[in-house]
Design a protein around this motif. Structure first.
Motif, PDB file in Angstrom:
ATOM      1  N   SER A  13       0.838  -1.200   0.000  1.00 56.46           N
ATOM      2  CA  SER A  13       0.000   0.000   0.000  1.00 56.46           C
ATOM      3  C   SER A  13       0.874   1.251   0.000  1.00 56.46           C
ATOM      4  O   SER A  13       1.994   1.219   0.512  1.00 56.46           O
ATOM      5  CB  SER A  13      -0.880  -0.063   1.253  1.00 56.46           C
ATOM      6  N   GLY A  14       0.372   2.350  -0.574  1.00 57.29           N
ATOM      7  CA  GLY A  14       1.164   3.589  -0.650  1.00 57.29           C
ATOM      8  C   GLY A  14       2.190   3.486  -1.764  1.00 57.29           C
ATOM      9  O   GLY A  14       2.011   2.741  -2.725  1.00 57.29           O
ATOM     10  N   GLY A  15       3.280   4.231  -1.633  1.00 56.04           N
ATOM     11  CA  GLY A  15       4.324   4.206  -2.670  1.00 56.04           C
ATOM     12  C   GLY A  15       5.048   2.868  -2.691  1.00 56.04           C
ATOM     13  O   GLY A  15       5.263   2.272  -1.639  1.00 56.04           O
ATOM     14  N   TYR A  45      -5.493  -1.241  -0.208  1.00 53.46           N
ATOM     15  CA  TYR A  45      -6.816  -1.178   0.430  1.00 53.46           C
ATOM     16  C   TYR A  45      -7.947  -1.189  -0.589  1.00 53.46           C
ATOM     17  O   TYR A  45      -9.055  -1.635  -0.280  1.00 53.46           O
ATOM     18  CB  TYR A  45      -6.918   0.076   1.310  1.00 53.46           C
ATOM     19  N   ARG A  76      -3.388   3.964  -3.790  1.00 51.96           N
ATOM     20  CA  ARG A  76      -3.866   4.832  -2.711  1.00 51.96           C
ATOM     21  C   ARG A  76      -5.384   4.818  -2.838  1.00 51.96           C
ATOM     22  O   ARG A  76      -5.908   5.059  -3.915  1.00 51.96           O
ATOM     23  CB  ARG A  76      -3.285   6.235  -2.864  1.00 51.96           C
ATOM     24  N   SER A  77      -6.075   4.457  -1.759  1.00 56.98           N
ATOM     25  CA  SER A  77      -7.529   4.292  -1.832  1.00 56.98           C
ATOM     26  C   SER A  77      -8.243   5.356  -1.015  1.00 56.98           C
ATOM     27  O   SER A  77      -8.153   5.373   0.213  1.00 56.98           O
ATOM     28  CB  SER A  77      -7.912   2.898  -1.312  1.00 56.98           C
ATOM     29  N   PHE A  80     -11.124   3.770   1.216  1.00 59.07           N
ATOM     30  CA  PHE A  80     -10.793   3.151   2.502  1.00 59.07           C
ATOM     31  C   PHE A  80     -10.734   4.193   3.622  1.00 59.07           C
ATOM     32  O   PHE A  80     -10.813   3.862   4.800  1.00 59.07           O
ATOM     33  CB  PHE A  80      -9.463   2.390   2.413  1.00 59.07           C
ATOM     34  N   ARG A  81     -10.616   5.464   3.245  1.00 60.91           N
ATOM     35  CA  ARG A  81     -10.611   6.525   4.251  1.00 60.91           C
ATOM     36  C   ARG A  81     -12.013   6.757   4.817  1.00 60.91           C
ATOM     37  O   ARG A  81     -12.175   7.469   5.800  1.00 60.91           O
ATOM     38  CB  ARG A  81     -10.079   7.837   3.650  1.00 60.91           C
ATOM     39  N   GLY A 106       3.613   2.553   4.232  1.00 59.54           N
ATOM     40  CA  GLY A 106       4.127   3.645   5.050  1.00 59.54           C
ATOM     41  C   GLY A 106       3.159   4.024   6.162  1.00 59.54           C
ATOM     42  O   GLY A 106       2.207   3.282   6.453  1.00 59.54           O
ATOM     43  N   ASP A 107       3.382   5.186   6.780  1.00 60.16           N
ATOM     44  CA  ASP A 107       2.591   5.524   7.969  1.00 60.16           C
ATOM     45  C   ASP A 107       1.105   5.739   7.658  1.00 60.16           C
ATOM     46  O   ASP A 107       0.254   5.467   8.509  1.00 60.16           O
ATOM     47  CB  ASP A 107       3.199   6.684   8.755  1.00 60.16           C
ATOM     48  N   GLY A 108       0.778   6.198   6.444  1.00 63.71           N
ATOM     49  CA  GLY A 108      -0.638   6.320   6.070  1.00 63.71           C
ATOM     50  C   GLY A 108      -1.304   4.950   6.081  1.00 63.71           C
ATOM     51  O   GLY A 108      -2.409   4.776   6.615  1.00 63.71           O
ATOM     52  N   SER A 109      -0.611   3.974   5.523  1.00 60.01           N
ATOM     53  CA  SER A 109      -1.150   2.607   5.487  1.00 60.01           C
ATOM     54  C   SER A 109      -1.340   2.058   6.898  1.00 60.01           C
ATOM     55  O   SER A 109      -2.310   1.354   7.177  1.00 60.01           O
ATOM     56  CB  SER A 109      -0.191   1.693   4.715  1.00 60.01           C
ATOM     57  N   THR A 111      -1.910   3.893   9.580  1.00 63.99           N
ATOM     58  CA  THR A 111      -3.052   4.612  10.182  1.00 63.99           C
ATOM     59  C   THR A 111      -4.348   3.928   9.760  1.00 63.99           C
ATOM     60  O   THR A 111      -5.238   3.696  10.596  1.00 63.99           O
ATOM     61  CB  THR A 111      -3.059   6.092   9.721  1.00 63.99           C
ATOM     62  N   GLY A 112      -4.445   3.591   8.476  1.00 58.49           N
ATOM     63  CA  GLY A 112      -5.636   2.893   7.982  1.00 58.49           C
ATOM     64  C   GLY A 112      -5.832   1.565   8.699  1.00 58.49           C
ATOM     65  O   GLY A 112      -6.952   1.222   9.116  1.00 58.49           O
ATOM     66  N   ILE A 115      -7.056   2.100  12.357  1.00 60.46           N
ATOM     67  CA  ILE A 115      -8.485   2.472  12.416  1.00 60.46           C
ATOM     68  C   ILE A 115      -9.342   1.229  12.153  1.00 60.46           C
ATOM     69  O   ILE A 115     -10.334   0.973  12.842  1.00 60.46           O
ATOM     70  CB  ILE A 115      -8.794   3.588  11.395  1.00 60.46           C
ATOM     71  N   THR A 130       9.002   1.775   2.466  1.00 63.37           N
ATOM     72  CA  THR A 130       9.035   3.100   1.832  1.00 63.37           C
ATOM     73  C   THR A 130      10.496   3.507   1.709  1.00 63.37           C
ATOM     74  O   THR A 130      11.274   3.262   2.641  1.00 63.37           O
ATOM     75  CB  THR A 130       8.244   4.148   2.649  1.00 63.37           C
TER      76      THR A 130
HETATM   77  P1  ATP Z   1       4.145   6.430   1.454  1.00 63.33           P
HETATM   78  O1  ATP Z   1       5.109   6.654   2.600  1.00 63.33           O
HETATM   79  O2  ATP Z   1       4.778   5.775   0.300  1.00 63.33           O
HETATM   80  O3  ATP Z   1       3.361   7.662   1.074  1.00 63.33           O
HETATM   81  P2  ATP Z   1       1.822   5.577   2.907  1.00 63.33           P
HETATM   82  O4  ATP Z   1       1.369   4.261   3.399  1.00 63.33           O
HETATM   83  O5  ATP Z   1       2.093   6.625   3.945  1.00 63.33           O
HETATM   84  O6  ATP Z   1       3.076   5.327   1.968  1.00 63.33           O
HETATM   85  P3  ATP Z   1      -0.597   6.934   2.018  1.00 63.33           P
HETATM   86  O7  ATP Z   1      -1.054   7.319   0.663  1.00 63.33           O
HETATM   87  O8  ATP Z   1      -0.479   7.996   3.056  1.00 63.33           O
HETATM   88  O9  ATP Z   1       0.786   6.129   1.820  1.00 63.33           O
HETATM   89  O10 ATP Z   1      -1.587   5.816   2.599  1.00 63.33           O
HETATM   90  C1  ATP Z   1      -1.879   4.659   1.836  1.00 63.33           C
HETATM   91  C2  ATP Z   1      -3.339   4.328   1.965  1.00 63.33           C
HETATM   92  O11 ATP Z   1      -3.651   4.089   3.347  1.00 63.33           O
HETATM   93  C3  ATP Z   1      -4.279   5.455   1.573  1.00 63.33           C
HETATM   94  O12 ATP Z   1      -4.491   5.498   0.169  1.00 63.33           O
HETATM   95  C4  ATP Z   1      -5.559   5.065   2.307  1.00 63.33           C
HETATM   96  O13 ATP Z   1      -6.253   4.057   1.601  1.00 63.33           O
HETATM   97  C5  ATP Z   1      -4.996   4.462   3.608  1.00 63.33           C
HETATM   98  N1  ATP Z   1      -5.023   5.507   4.650  1.00 63.33           N
HETATM   99  C6  ATP Z   1      -4.137   6.482   4.879  1.00 63.33           C
HETATM  100  N2  ATP Z   1      -4.535   7.280   5.894  1.00 63.33           N
HETATM  101  C7  ATP Z   1      -5.740   6.814   6.297  1.00 63.33           C
HETATM  102  C8  ATP Z   1      -6.687   7.187   7.281  1.00 63.33           C
HETATM  103  N3  ATP Z   1      -6.475   8.252   8.055  1.00 63.33           N
HETATM  104  N4  ATP Z   1      -7.815   6.455   7.410  1.00 63.33           N
HETATM  105  C9  ATP Z   1      -8.036   5.374   6.626  1.00 63.33           C
HETATM  106  N5  ATP Z   1      -7.185   4.969   5.668  1.00 63.33           N
HETATM  107  C10 ATP Z   1      -6.048   5.660   5.491  1.00 63.33           C
END
Ligand code: ATP
Length: 328
Positions: A13-15, A45, A76-77, A80-81, A106-109, A111-112, A115, A130
């Protein structure tokens, strides 16, 4: 609640980052080793929401340890947010009888995943993948070491042309929020200056430093700039400013860009991914959930997701001093 785990899903997920495939391979094979069914989810996601799963066995992941990118694709979904999106993902997982997932991202993934775990009490585990290395709880993320090697190799080549023409090269490397890549690559490639988001050198000090370097007999120079550096608006404006104020150099810019994400993972990343995959699956099987696996003092350890997401990964200040001494 303690969940009995019989089927584990894995996705990226993510980059994308080199080493993700080695991580997928490790998760799949650790499941096979423990007689657990494993499912690969395509497109992160979004694939989870759409039920885009495929059962994988030990042989499904043959020949991928050396491949860059991710065979499961990444995405990036936005859906899913949303709560509705996550509910759909939960329904798709339960329909397939999947009891837990490992997300490589990464950290966004993370966080998802956190949750999702809170909402559905669903066991989750994370593997940091990442190239930026911007995640708290691990000294190395998957892909970081490979990206360093790729960038150093590219800068070595640029230096050949810089020294043939008495040029000053500004080379932008990845790193929006942290300067890990710039700092390490700068020291590794012998850059005259390294500009990172954590330190604002200032334009005048940059000029002073380049003038000193010129006066000390250097005919060409390389400045490594992290993309998130705050000194100029961007690397091109920075180069224009220096060219206007230092007419003795021909100034050029090179943005390494996405090539830093690609390529065959280094041995370090392959070994790290193999270790992290084993730890992620075995931690789920012992009832642990909501953690990220990470490397700390050469031990693979767990960090709770909330800490991994909130914490800040710090650059190595010793390297800044080393760089200053090396450019005497
Ligand atoms: P990179 O470091 O490469 O950017 P990442 O995992 O941080 O990787 P993001 O685009 O921030 O990349 O997050 C990846 C996916 O995780 C998002 O497209 C989304 O589907 C999910 N995600 C991120 N933040 C949230 C959130 N707050 N709630 C639910 N899902 C989330």
């Amino acid at each position: 609640m303690l969940h009995k785990i019989n089927k584990i899903a894995v996705f990226t997920s993510g980059g994308d980052a080199p080493g993700m495939n080695a991580g997928i391979r490790s998760v799949v094979r650790t499941c096979a080793f423990h007689n657990i069914e494993c499912y690969g989810v395509y497109r992160g996601y979004q694939g989870l929401i759409e039920g885009d799963f495929e059962q994988m066995d030990a042989r499904s992941v043959k020949g991928i340890i050396n491949k860059g990118g991710t065979i499961l694709k990444s995405a990036r979904s936005q859906e899913f947010r949303t709560k509705e999106g996550r509910k759909k993902a939960y329904e798709a997982l339960t329909k397939a009888g999947i009891d837990a997932f490992v997300v490589i991202g990464g950290d966004g993934s993370f966080t998802g995943a956190m949750i999702f775990n809170q909402e559905f009490d669903f066991p989750v585990m994370g593997i940091p993948g990442t190239i930026d290395n911007d995640i708290f709880g691990t000294t190395h993320t998957l892909g970081y070491d490979t990206a360093l090697n790729t960038a150093v190799e590219a800068i070595d080549k640029i230096r050949d042309t810089a020294s043939s023409h008495n040029r000053l090269f500004f080379i932008e490397v990845m790193g929006r929020d942290v300067g890990h890549i710039a700092l390490n690559v700068g020291v590794g490639a012998g850059a005259e200056e390294i500009l990172i988001p954590e330190e604002d050198l200032g334009l005048e000090r940059l000029l002073d430093s380049l003038r000193r370097s010129k006066a000390s007999g250097k005919s060409s120079s390389v400045v490594v700039v992290a993309e998130g550096d705050k000194i100029g608006k961007n690397v091109f404006e920075l180069a224009d400013y220096v060219e206007e104020n230092m007419t003795e150099y021909e100034v050029r810019v090179s943005v390494l860009g996405h090539m830093q994400r690609g390529g065959s993972p280094s041995c370090f990343d392959r070994v790290l991914a193999s270790r992290m995959g084993v730890k992620a699956v075995e931690s789920l099987l012992t009832g642990k959930s909501n953690y990220m696996v990470g490397l700390k003092n050469d031990v693979i350890d767990l960090t709770p997701f909330d800490q991994a997401v909130k914490g800040k990964s710090k650059i190595n200040m010793e390297l800044i001093r080393v760089s200053d001494i090396m450019t005497v």
